[in-house]
Write an enzyme that holds these catalytic residues in place. Structure first.
Site, PDB file in Angstrom:
ATOM      1  NE  ARG A 136       5.990 -18.147  15.779  1.00  0.00           N
ATOM      2  CZ  ARG A 136       6.765 -18.134  14.691  1.00  0.00           C
ATOM      3  NH1 ARG A 136       7.584 -17.103  14.485  1.00  0.00           N
ATOM      4  NH2 ARG A 136       6.739 -19.124  13.827  1.00  0.00           N
ATOM      5  CG  HIS A 164       5.730 -15.021   2.725  1.00  0.00           C
ATOM      6  ND1 HIS A 164       5.175 -15.061   3.992  1.00  0.00           N
ATOM      7  CD2 HIS A 164       7.011 -15.449   2.891  1.00  0.00           C
ATOM      8  CE1 HIS A 164       6.061 -15.485   4.859  1.00  0.00           C
ATOM      9  NE2 HIS A 164       7.195 -15.734   4.217  1.00  0.00           N
ATOM     10  CG  ASP A 202      10.513 -18.081   2.259  1.00  0.00           C
ATOM     11  OD1 ASP A 202       9.718 -17.179   2.596  1.00  0.00           O
ATOM     12  OD2 ASP A 202      10.902 -18.970   3.048  1.00  0.00           O
ATOM     13  CG  HIS A 217       5.641 -20.239   4.392  1.00  0.00           C
ATOM     14  ND1 HIS A 217       6.448 -20.391   3.278  1.00  0.00           N
ATOM     15  CD2 HIS A 217       6.217 -19.240   5.127  1.00  0.00           C
ATOM     16  CE1 HIS A 217       7.456 -19.537   3.337  1.00  0.00           C
ATOM     17  NE2 HIS A 217       7.331 -18.821   4.444  1.00  0.00           N
TER      18      HIS A 217
END
Length: 292
Positions: free
Chosen positions: A271, A203, A205, A261
């Site tokens: 995570r 995607h 941003d 990214h």
């Protein structure tokens, strides 16, 4: 007798060379296959290894045209684009303290799938397959979960990251405004239950959130120690470039399509990170969270 020995030696040498050739060929094929698989997955270069401590690393890339379709703010809207990584802004001890804030907040809920979020600004918290406003939902109990010291650390970390971004791109930090969504994320290997759990899709941003001009991530856990997979991948033309998370590491970049990214799927472990986003448009600015 000498002739026989010589022939036996030559025959033995030929066999040895043949075996050596076959072994080296097998190794070469394995290496080529591995290289092929790696390039198929797109992992061509690691920008930041988890084992190294970086003072500053910045890679400039040409700006996309995405910013032209939005109102420009001179002295802030990106004219210099790129991506940076630093381990010198937030200490590992501070990252651990920030992570504990995320753990306490997310202990109040959590997604049924693999990705949970906690937004201290809006109050959004993943609970099952939905979101609730933790300030309204839990009321005064929030005072038992968070302290004013937690929120002060959060604000201080945000400020330092904002200054780092401003310095890297040659703009004034006062021209940047915190924007939404800015949130903690907790990702594990649990199967996705809703589209909100599908964090791994590529995607942009600026396209997903029109207000974004600069994006940053503060990692709160360590790649290979706390989790496997989960690396951040910049998807460049012809090659992908990865950032391996490390507690206290800040990764930041301009938010347009020059920085397409994705995040790899987490294979094991958990995570933690926090996404802190900035806009040049004061109309889209949000305030720091305050414990009331």
């Amino acid at each position: 007798m000498c002739v026989r020995k010589s022939r036996a030696y030559q025959e033995s040498r030929r066999k040895w060379l043949k075996v050596a050739f076959l072994v080296s060929s097998a190794v070469l094929v394995s290496l080529l296959s591995w290289s092929y698989l790696v390039s198929e997955d797109g992992v061509a270069e690691v920008l930041a290894h988890y084992s190294e401590s970086l003072q500053d690393r910045f890679i400039e890339v040409p700006c996309s045209e995405d910013y032209d379709s939005h109102k420009r703010f001179e002295g802030c809207t990106p004219r210099k684009c790129g991506r940076g990584i630093t381990d010198a802004v937030i200490t590992r001890e501070e990252a651990e303290r920030i992570r504990r804030i995320a753990e306490r907040g997310l202990s109040l809920g959590g997604s049924d799938g693999g990705a949970s979020i906690l937004d201290l600004h809006s109050g959004a918290l993943s609970v099952g397959k939905h979101f609730v406003n933790l300030y309204r939902y839990f009321g005064d109990k929030i005072q038992e979960i968070f302290t004013e010291e937690d929120f002060q650390l959060y604000r201080d970390v945000r400020r330092r990251i904002q200054q780092t971004i401003a310095q890297a791109f040659g703009i004034s930090s006062s021209s940047m405004y915190l924007t939404k969504p800015t949130f903690f994320s907790r990702i594990n290997s649990t199967e996705a239950k809703t589209t909100h759990d599908e964090y791994w899709h590529p995607h942009i941003d600026k396209v997903t959130y029109g207000s974004f001009d600069y994006t940053s991530l503060l990692y709160l856990s360590d790649y290979t120690e706390d989790f496997g997979g989960g690396r951040f991948v910049f998807m460049d033309v012809g090659a992908n470039r990865t950032v391996e998370p490390r507690a206290g590491r800040v990764s930041f970049f301009t938010s347009g399509s020059e920085n397409l990214h994705r995040v790899e799927k987490v294979r094991w472990g958990t995570r933690y990170a926090i996404t802190i986003s900035f806009t040049c448009n004061p109309d889209h600015g949000i305030e720091d969270p305050v414990l009331t």
